[in-house]
Design a protein around this motif. Structure first.
Motif, PDB file in Angstrom:
ATOM      1  N   THR A 191      18.941 -38.372 -36.484  1.00  0.00           N
ATOM      2  CA  THR A 191      19.535 -37.229 -37.173  1.00  0.00           C
ATOM      3  C   THR A 191      18.596 -36.036 -37.091  1.00  0.00           C
ATOM      4  N   SER A 192      19.071 -34.874 -37.554  1.00  0.00           N
ATOM      5  CA  SER A 192      18.244 -33.669 -37.510  1.00  0.00           C
ATOM      6  C   SER A 192      17.001 -33.815 -38.388  1.00  0.00           C
ATOM      7  N   ASP A 193      17.128 -34.525 -39.518  1.00  0.00           N
ATOM      8  CA  ASP A 193      15.980 -34.701 -40.414  1.00  0.00           C
ATOM      9  C   ASP A 193      14.866 -35.484 -39.735  1.00  0.00           C
ATOM     10  N   ILE A 194      15.233 -36.574 -39.047  1.00  0.00           N
ATOM     11  CA  ILE A 194      14.245 -37.398 -38.357  1.00  0.00           C
ATOM     12  C   ILE A 194      13.558 -36.590 -37.261  1.00  0.00           C
ATOM     13  N   HIS A 251      28.868 -25.087 -26.468  1.00  0.00           N
ATOM     14  CA  HIS A 251      27.577 -24.797 -27.114  1.00  0.00           C
ATOM     15  C   HIS A 251      26.545 -25.868 -26.769  1.00  0.00           C
ATOM     16  N   LEU A 252      26.984 -27.116 -26.796  1.00  0.00           N
ATOM     17  CA  LEU A 252      26.076 -28.245 -26.598  1.00  0.00           C
ATOM     18  C   LEU A 252      25.620 -28.354 -25.148  1.00  0.00           C
ATOM     19  N   ILE A 253      26.555 -28.214 -24.217  1.00  0.00           N
ATOM     20  CA  ILE A 253      26.209 -28.277 -22.791  1.00  0.00           C
ATOM     21  C   ILE A 253      25.237 -27.158 -22.430  1.00  0.00           C
ATOM     22  N   LEU A 254      25.541 -25.959 -22.905  1.00  0.00           N
ATOM     23  CA  LEU A 254      24.697 -24.783 -22.636  1.00  0.00           C
ATOM     24  C   LEU A 254      23.283 -24.975 -23.188  1.00  0.00           C
ATOM     25  N   ALA A 305      27.809 -32.770 -34.581  1.00  0.00           N
ATOM     26  CA  ALA A 305      27.818 -32.504 -33.139  1.00  0.00           C
ATOM     27  C   ALA A 305      26.490 -32.854 -32.472  1.00  0.00           C
ATOM     28  N   ILE A 306      25.377 -32.621 -33.170  1.00  0.00           N
ATOM     29  CA  ILE A 306      24.055 -32.776 -32.543  1.00  0.00           C
ATOM     30  C   ILE A 306      23.377 -34.095 -32.888  1.00  0.00           C
ATOM     31  N   ASP A 307      24.056 -34.936 -33.658  1.00  0.00           N
ATOM     32  CA  ASP A 307      23.446 -36.148 -34.203  1.00  0.00           C
ATOM     33  C   ASP A 307      22.782 -37.041 -33.154  1.00  0.00           C
ATOM     34  N   SER A 308      23.346 -37.122 -31.961  1.00  0.00           N
ATOM     35  CA  SER A 308      22.821 -38.053 -30.955  1.00  0.00           C
ATOM     36  C   SER A 308      21.695 -37.458 -30.111  1.00  0.00           C
ATOM     37  N   ASN A 309      21.369 -36.190 -30.334  1.00  0.00           N
ATOM     38  CA  ASN A 309      20.335 -35.539 -29.516  1.00  0.00           C
ATOM     39  C   ASN A 309      19.067 -35.305 -30.340  1.00  0.00           C
ATOM     40  N   PHE A 355      17.686 -31.671 -30.786  1.00  0.00           N
ATOM     41  CA  PHE A 355      18.482 -30.669 -31.491  1.00  0.00           C
ATOM     42  C   PHE A 355      18.322 -30.839 -33.001  1.00  0.00           C
ATOM     43  N   THR A 356      18.240 -29.713 -33.697  1.00  0.00           N
ATOM     44  CA  THR A 356      18.186 -29.733 -35.158  1.00  0.00           C
ATOM     45  C   THR A 356      18.975 -28.533 -35.685  1.00  0.00           C
ATOM     46  N   VAL A 357      19.221 -28.509 -36.982  1.00  0.00           N
ATOM     47  CA  VAL A 357      19.995 -27.412 -37.572  1.00  0.00           C
ATOM     48  C   VAL A 357      19.206 -26.784 -38.707  1.00  0.00           C
TER      49      VAL A 357
END
Length: 214
Positions: free
Chosen positions: A1-4, A32-35, A77-81, A84-86
């Motif tokens: 996740t983004s926190d980790i 957004h994700l591909i870019l 959307a970004i959980d698996s990457n 990536f974070t928010v």
């Protein structure tokens, strides 16, 4: 996740290359994700921070859902990457959200790191209209995603002009053409059409479950 991933990056020390991907993300989509992933690999970024806008100065707020809803969709959307974070740096702000204020805050959070702000070619050509743009252009490196290449020479000339004028570091990355927009997705939902493969599956389910954009 983004926190980790945030904890992971904080333990890595100094001098990271951090991408900044701002947008209303109403909703975030696969474009957004591909870019972001393409640019991350192209210029060797250590991470990309997605920043949902607060109250944007130039856009109609009609189709922009509550910040917490948009943040949730980004998280899904970004959980698996892990790269990536928010950040809620803009949606937590009560006033109109200007990029200069966001970058000023981020420079305090990441004082020893290099910040790369990802923008489209159209935004580059309008950059002179942004608040405190002369200051902003010296505070952060800009990465121009030239998705359609329609203004190729114009964009290249403008980058050279600004870099020379302000001793800035604006770079252009020729990115894949991904013709997906949040507007298209909202229109599809309104018409009862499918948004499958336009957004991540988790985002599609969240929109459906919460009856968003209807």
């Amino acid at each position: 996740t983004s926190d980790i991933s945030e904890v992971y990056f904080k333990t890595r020390g100094v001098n990271m290359n951090i991408g900044i991907m701002g947008g209303t993300f109403s909703p975030i989509h696969n474009g957004h994700l591909i870019l972001s992933e393409y640019i991350r690999e192209s210029i060797n970024l250590d991470k990309v921070i997605f920043i949902p806008t607060g109250i944007p100065p130039h856009k109609s707020f009609k189709y922009v859902l509550d910040g917490q809803i948009r943040k949730k969709m980004v998280e899904l959307a970004i959980d698996s990457n892990p790269y990536f974070t928010v950040s809620t740096i803009e949606i937590d702000r009560v006033d109109t959200s200007y990029t200069i204020d966001t970058i000023t805050q981020l420079k305090k959070i990441y004082p020893k790191d290099n910040l790369f702000m990802i923008i489209g070619a159209d935004s580059l050509l309008d950059l002179h209209m942004w608040k405190d743009f002369k200051k902003l252009i010296t505070m952060v490196d800009f990465v121009v995603a030239d998705r359609h290449g329609s203004n190729g020479a114009k964009v290249t000339n403008r980058i050279e002009e600004l870099n020379k004028m302000f001793n800035s570091n604006i770079i252009k990355v020729d990115t894949p053409i991904i013709d997906i927009s949040s507007t298209m997705i909202r229109e599809n939902i309104n018409k009862g059409l499918s948004i499958k493969y336009l957004v991540p599956e988790a985002v599609e389910e969240y929109i459906e479950k919460n009856h968003l954009y209807r």
